[in-house]
Design a protein around this motif. Sequence first.
Motif, PDB file in Angstrom:
ATOM      1  N   ASN A 191      14.606-106.473 -23.254  1.00 49.24           N
ATOM      2  CA  ASN A 191      15.782-106.533 -23.568  1.00 49.24           C
ATOM      3  C   ASN A 191      16.114-107.908 -23.376  1.00 49.24           C
ATOM      4  N   PRO A 192      16.389-108.894 -24.524  1.00 47.45           N
ATOM      5  CA  PRO A 192      16.683-110.205 -24.367  1.00 47.45           C
ATOM      6  C   PRO A 192      17.765-110.566 -23.862  1.00 47.45           C
ATOM      7  N   LEU A 193      18.996-109.722 -23.777  1.00 45.82           N
ATOM      8  CA  LEU A 193      20.293-109.845 -23.503  1.00 45.82           C
ATOM      9  C   LEU A 193      20.801-109.297 -22.304  1.00 45.82           C
ATOM     10  N   SER A 194      21.285-110.014 -21.187  1.00 44.65           N
ATOM     11  CA  SER A 194      21.506-109.633 -20.007  1.00 44.65           C
ATOM     12  C   SER A 194      22.918-108.842 -20.139  1.00 44.65           C
ATOM     13  N   SER A 195      23.123-107.833 -18.999  1.00 42.45           N
ATOM     14  CA  SER A 195      24.497-107.391 -18.946  1.00 42.45           C
ATOM     15  C   SER A 195      25.509-108.243 -18.820  1.00 42.45           C
ATOM     16  N   GLU A 196      25.788-109.623 -18.334  1.00 39.10           N
ATOM     17  CA  GLU A 196      26.553-110.590 -18.159  1.00 39.10           C
ATOM     18  C   GLU A 196      26.711-111.222 -19.354  1.00 39.10           C
ATOM     19  N   GLU A 197      25.678-111.357 -20.189  1.00 39.93           N
ATOM     20  CA  GLU A 197      25.690-112.011 -21.497  1.00 39.93           C
ATOM     21  C   GLU A 197      26.535-111.045 -22.531  1.00 39.93           C
ATOM     22  N   LEU A 198      26.096-109.673 -22.547  1.00 38.64           N
ATOM     23  CA  LEU A 198      26.744-108.646 -23.210  1.00 38.64           C
ATOM     24  C   LEU A 198      28.276-108.578 -22.831  1.00 38.64           C
ATOM     25  N   VAL A 199      28.430-108.724 -21.903  1.00 38.55           N
ATOM     26  CA  VAL A 199      30.117-108.563 -21.426  1.00 38.55           C
ATOM     27  C   VAL A 199      30.794-109.948 -22.012  1.00 38.55           C
ATOM     28  N   ARG A 200      30.085-111.210 -21.762  1.00 36.57           N
ATOM     29  CA  ARG A 200      30.764-112.368 -22.430  1.00 36.57           C
ATOM     30  C   ARG A 200      30.928-112.302 -24.119  1.00 36.57           C
ATOM     31  N   VAL A 201      30.026-111.568 -24.866  1.00 37.07           N
ATOM     32  CA  VAL A 201      29.979-111.474 -26.164  1.00 37.07           C
ATOM     33  C   VAL A 201      30.977-110.608 -26.463  1.00 37.07           C
ATOM     34  N   VAL A 202      31.347-109.594 -25.810  1.00 37.89           N
ATOM     35  CA  VAL A 202      32.280-108.461 -26.039  1.00 37.89           C
ATOM     36  C   VAL A 202      33.636-109.068 -26.018  1.00 37.89           C
ATOM     37  N   ASP A 203      33.710-109.924 -24.715  1.00 39.21           N
ATOM     38  CA  ASP A 203      34.989-110.387 -24.293  1.00 39.21           C
ATOM     39  C   ASP A 203      35.405-111.413 -25.398  1.00 39.21           C
TER      40      ASP A 203
ATOM     41  N   LYS B   4      41.314 -94.365 -29.546  1.00 40.78           N
ATOM     42  CA  LYS B   4      41.694 -95.524 -29.735  1.00 40.78           C
ATOM     43  C   LYS B   4      40.673 -96.479 -28.962  1.00 40.78           C
ATOM     44  N   PHE B   5      39.942 -97.501 -29.356  1.00 39.29           N
ATOM     45  CA  PHE B   5      39.075 -98.248 -28.632  1.00 39.29           C
ATOM     46  C   PHE B   5      39.514 -99.812 -28.920  1.00 39.29           C
ATOM     47  N   ALA B   6      39.334-100.414 -27.723  1.00 36.28           N
ATOM     48  CA  ALA B   6      39.552-102.103 -28.147  1.00 36.28           C
ATOM     49  C   ALA B   6      38.372-102.656 -28.728  1.00 36.28           C
ATOM     50  N   VAL B   7      37.071-102.114 -28.781  1.00 37.72           N
ATOM     51  CA  VAL B   7      35.921-102.735 -29.188  1.00 37.72           C
ATOM     52  C   VAL B   7      34.877-101.737 -29.327  1.00 37.72           C
ATOM     53  N   LEU B   8      34.139-101.776 -30.287  1.00 34.88           N
ATOM     54  CA  LEU B   8      32.949-101.121 -30.647  1.00 34.88           C
ATOM     55  C   LEU B   8      31.610-101.792 -30.398  1.00 34.88           C
ATOM     56  N   VAL B   9      30.742-101.500 -29.373  1.00 35.41           N
ATOM     57  CA  VAL B   9      29.601-101.933 -29.488  1.00 35.41           C
ATOM     58  C   VAL B   9      28.599-101.014 -29.716  1.00 35.41           C
ATOM     59  N   THR B  10      27.663-101.348 -30.778  1.00 33.72           N
ATOM     60  CA  THR B  10      26.669-100.279 -31.315  1.00 33.72           C
ATOM     61  C   THR B  10      25.309-100.985 -31.314  1.00 33.72           C
ATOM     62  N   GLU B  11      24.325-100.069 -31.284  1.00 32.79           N
ATOM     63  CA  GLU B  11      22.718-100.498 -31.201  1.00 32.79           C
ATOM     64  C   GLU B  11      22.478-100.377 -32.905  1.00 32.79           C
ATOM     65  N   ILE B  12      21.679-101.219 -33.307  1.00 37.83           N
ATOM     66  CA  ILE B  12      21.204-101.198 -34.719  1.00 37.83           C
ATOM     67  C   ILE B  12      20.557-100.067 -34.845  1.00 37.83           C
TER      68      ILE B  12
END
Length: 92
Positions: free
Chosen positions: A72-84, A19-27
């Motif tokens: 990589n145009p996306l920082s780790s902070e931005e990634l966390v924000r998008v996922v949240d 069971k996962f809350a979200v899937l983050v996948t690379e194209i």
Amino acid sequence: MVTESGDGLTCLEHLRTNKFAVLVTEINLHWGQGDGVIEVMTDDKAIETIPTVLLDFLQVSFSDDGAVHLSNPLSSEELVRVVDQRVARVQG
């Protein structure tokens, strides 16, 4: 829980057995591509409702000497924000 999958087939196996809350996948995921995983998910009732973020991390640029630079145009902070935000939309 955070789980890594090196390819699309393994990713789908993990999605079906955990069971996962979200899937983050690379194209550019091997064996199925990230968008291929999402396509399979839409036809699988057990995993179709998992919120998903599809990423394309590579930004290509060329220098004057002809060298190719990948970044990589996306920082780790931005990634966390998008996922949240994605998870909040589903839970809200």
